[in-house]
Motif scaffolding. Structure first.
Motif, PDB file in Angstrom:
ATOM      1  N   VAL A   1       0.869  -1.181   0.000  1.00  0.00           N
ATOM      2  CA  VAL A   1       0.000   0.000   0.000  1.00  0.00           C
ATOM      3  C   VAL A   1       0.905   1.231   0.000  1.00  0.00           C
ATOM      4  CG1 VAL A   1      -1.718   1.299   1.302  1.00  0.00           C
ATOM      5  CG2 VAL A   1      -1.859  -1.195   1.207  1.00  0.00           C
ATOM      6  N   LEU A   2       0.617   2.157  -0.909  1.00  0.00           N
ATOM      7  CA  LEU A   2       1.384   3.396  -1.010  1.00  0.00           C
ATOM      8  C   LEU A   2       0.543   4.547  -0.482  1.00  0.00           C
ATOM      9  CD1 LEU A   2       2.740   2.908  -4.630  1.00  0.00           C
ATOM     10  CD2 LEU A   2       3.906   2.395  -2.483  1.00  0.00           C
ATOM     11  N   GLU A   3       1.163   5.391   0.345  1.00  0.00           N
ATOM     12  CA  GLU A   3       0.481   6.567   0.884  1.00  0.00           C
ATOM     13  C   GLU A   3       1.352   7.794   0.698  1.00  0.00           C
ATOM     14  OE1 GLU A   3      -0.511   6.187   5.020  1.00  0.00           O
ATOM     15  OE2 GLU A   3      -2.133   4.775   4.614  1.00  0.00           O
ATOM     16  N   GLU A   4       0.694   8.920   0.429  1.00  0.00           N
ATOM     17  CA  GLU A   4       1.387  10.200   0.407  1.00  0.00           C
ATOM     18  C   GLU A   4       0.730  11.093   1.452  1.00  0.00           C
ATOM     19  OE1 GLU A   4       3.159  13.145  -2.805  1.00  0.00           O
ATOM     20  OE2 GLU A   4       0.960  13.136  -2.863  1.00  0.00           O
ATOM     21  N   THR A   5       1.544  11.753   2.247  1.00  0.00           N
ATOM     22  CA  THR A   5       1.067  12.695   3.256  1.00  0.00           C
ATOM     23  C   THR A   5       1.568  14.085   2.890  1.00  0.00           C
ATOM     24  OG1 THR A   5       1.072  11.004   4.985  1.00  0.00           O
ATOM     25  CG2 THR A   5       1.116  13.302   5.714  1.00  0.00           C
ATOM     26  N   VAL A   6       0.654  15.055   2.860  1.00  0.00           N
ATOM     27  CA  VAL A   6       1.002  16.451   2.596  1.00  0.00           C
ATOM     28  C   VAL A   6       0.498  17.262   3.778  1.00  0.00           C
ATOM     29  CG1 VAL A   6       0.719  18.417   1.050  1.00  0.00           C
ATOM     30  CG2 VAL A   6       0.764  16.088   0.106  1.00  0.00           C
ATOM     31  N   CYS A   7       1.403  18.016   4.414  1.00  0.00           N
ATOM     32  CA  CYS A   7       1.037  18.826   5.589  1.00  0.00           C
ATOM     33  C   CYS A   7       1.253  20.303   5.277  1.00  0.00           C
ATOM     34  CB  CYS A   7       1.862  18.408   6.803  1.00  0.00           C
ATOM     35  SG  CYS A   7       1.555  16.697   7.324  1.00  0.00           S
ATOM     36  N   SER A   8       0.302  21.133   5.739  1.00  0.00           N
ATOM     37  CA  SER A   8       0.361  22.557   5.435  1.00  0.00           C
ATOM     38  C   SER A   8      -0.270  23.369   6.567  1.00  0.00           C
ATOM     39  CB  SER A   8      -0.369  22.840   4.123  1.00  0.00           C
ATOM     40  OG  SER A   8      -1.706  22.388   4.215  1.00  0.00           O
ATOM     41  N   ILE A   9       0.015  24.658   6.532  1.00  0.00           N
ATOM     42  CA  ILE A   9      -0.694  25.638   7.367  1.00  0.00           C
ATOM     43  C   ILE A   9      -1.311  26.606   6.377  1.00  0.00           C
ATOM     44  CG2 ILE A   9      -0.481  27.571   8.963  1.00  0.00           C
ATOM     45  CD1 ILE A   9       1.608  26.082  10.490  1.00  0.00           C
ATOM     46  N   GLY A  10      -2.635  26.707   6.406  1.00  0.00           N
ATOM     47  CA  GLY A  10      -3.316  27.523   5.404  1.00  0.00           C
ATOM     48  C   GLY A  10      -3.022  26.955   4.026  1.00  0.00           C
ATOM     49  N   LYS A  11      -2.600  27.825   3.113  1.00  0.00           N
ATOM     50  CA  LYS A  11      -2.278  27.387   1.751  1.00  0.00           C
ATOM     51  C   LYS A  11      -0.799  27.069   1.584  1.00  0.00           C
ATOM     52  CE  LYS A  11      -6.061  30.051  -0.088  1.00  0.00           C
ATOM     53  NZ  LYS A  11      -6.863  29.757  -1.219  1.00  0.00           N
ATOM     54  N   ARG A  12      -0.022  27.213   2.650  1.00  0.00           N
ATOM     55  CA  ARG A  12       1.426  27.012   2.561  1.00  0.00           C
ATOM     56  C   ARG A  12       1.799  25.571   2.906  1.00  0.00           C
ATOM     57  NH1 ARG A  12       5.032  28.905   6.979  1.00  0.00           N
ATOM     58  NH2 ARG A  12       6.983  27.916   6.448  1.00  0.00           N
ATOM     59  N   GLU A  13       2.304  24.847   1.900  1.00  0.00           N
ATOM     60  CA  GLU A  13       2.757  23.476   2.147  1.00  0.00           C
ATOM     61  C   GLU A  13       4.034  23.512   2.969  1.00  0.00           C
ATOM     62  OE1 GLU A  13       4.687  19.882  -0.377  1.00  0.00           O
ATOM     63  OE2 GLU A  13       2.790  20.673  -1.173  1.00  0.00           O
ATOM     64  N   LEU A  14       4.062  22.693   4.034  1.00  0.00           N
ATOM     65  CA  LEU A  14       5.226  22.623   4.909  1.00  0.00           C
ATOM     66  C   LEU A  14       6.153  21.484   4.491  1.00  0.00           C
ATOM     67  CD1 LEU A  14       3.354  23.078   8.290  1.00  0.00           C
ATOM     68  CD2 LEU A  14       4.478  24.835   6.884  1.00  0.00           C
ATOM     69  N   PHE A  15       5.551  20.314   4.267  1.00  0.00           N
ATOM     70  CA  PHE A  15       6.335  19.159   3.840  1.00  0.00           C
ATOM     71  C   PHE A  15       5.403  18.095   3.288  1.00  0.00           C
ATOM     72  CE2 PHE A  15       5.765  19.023   8.479  1.00  0.00           C
ATOM     73  CZ  PHE A  15       5.058  17.840   8.645  1.00  0.00           C
ATOM     74  N   ARG A  16       6.002  17.142   2.572  1.00  0.00           N
ATOM     75  CA  ARG A  16       5.271  15.991   2.061  1.00  0.00           C
ATOM     76  C   ARG A  16       6.223  14.803   2.056  1.00  0.00           C
ATOM     77  NH1 ARG A  16       2.615  16.308  -3.314  1.00  0.00           N
ATOM     78  NH2 ARG A  16       2.093  18.421  -2.707  1.00  0.00           N
TER      79      ARG A  16
END
Length: 143
Positions: free
Chosen positions: A119-134
């Motif tokens: 199983v492959l997963e991608e996680t994208v974390c942000s504050i508002g519209k600003r991506e912090l990391f993935r």
């Protein structure tokens, strides 16, 4: 003043030490841990991520979106949040202006479940519209 996020580490988690103990993006689901999911103690595998941050606004919430190539049930000790879903969102509240954040996660080991393979997963974390990391993770289930 923009907040800064650094030192992202992803991999096998040691919940008792509140840290990532082995950095990896490939996780074998073995059931060597114990987790509470939906009110039940079950065998599981712990993993997760951690990061350091500075110049945050106390109360900021990091929004993380997980997208998987296979449907699954998502939840926590108190219950099931989403059933048979390919995407799940959760928020991580930042308590202070600077610090270290550890986010332990787990997957239940179900030896009698139909084979799920990889199983492959991608996680994208942000504050508002600003991506912090993935980051991406690959979970290996027993066949």
């Amino acid at each position: 003043m923009n907040s800064k996020f650094q030192n992202l580490r992803v991999g096998l988690a040691c919940p008792l030490n509140s840290s990532i103990c082995v950095e990896t993006t490939e996780v074998a689901i073995t059931g060597q841990g114990v987790c509470v999911y939906n009110g039940e103690r079950l065998p599981c595998t712990w993993y997760g991520f951690e990061f350091d941050y500075v110049r945050a606004q106390p109360g900021d919430e990091v929004l993380c979106v997980v997208t998987s190539n296979r449907s699954a049930d998502f939840g926590d000790p108190s219950g099931v949040s989403r059933e048979d879903a390919n995407q799940f969102e959760y928020e991580l509240p930042l308590e202070s202006e600077a610090g270290h954040f550890f986010n332990p996660q787990y997957t239940i080991f179900e030896p009698n479940a139909p084979s799920r393979g990889t199983v492959l997963e991608e996680t994208v974390c942000s504050i508002g519209k600003r991506e912090l990391f993935r980051f991406q993770m690959e979970f290996q289930f027993p066949r």
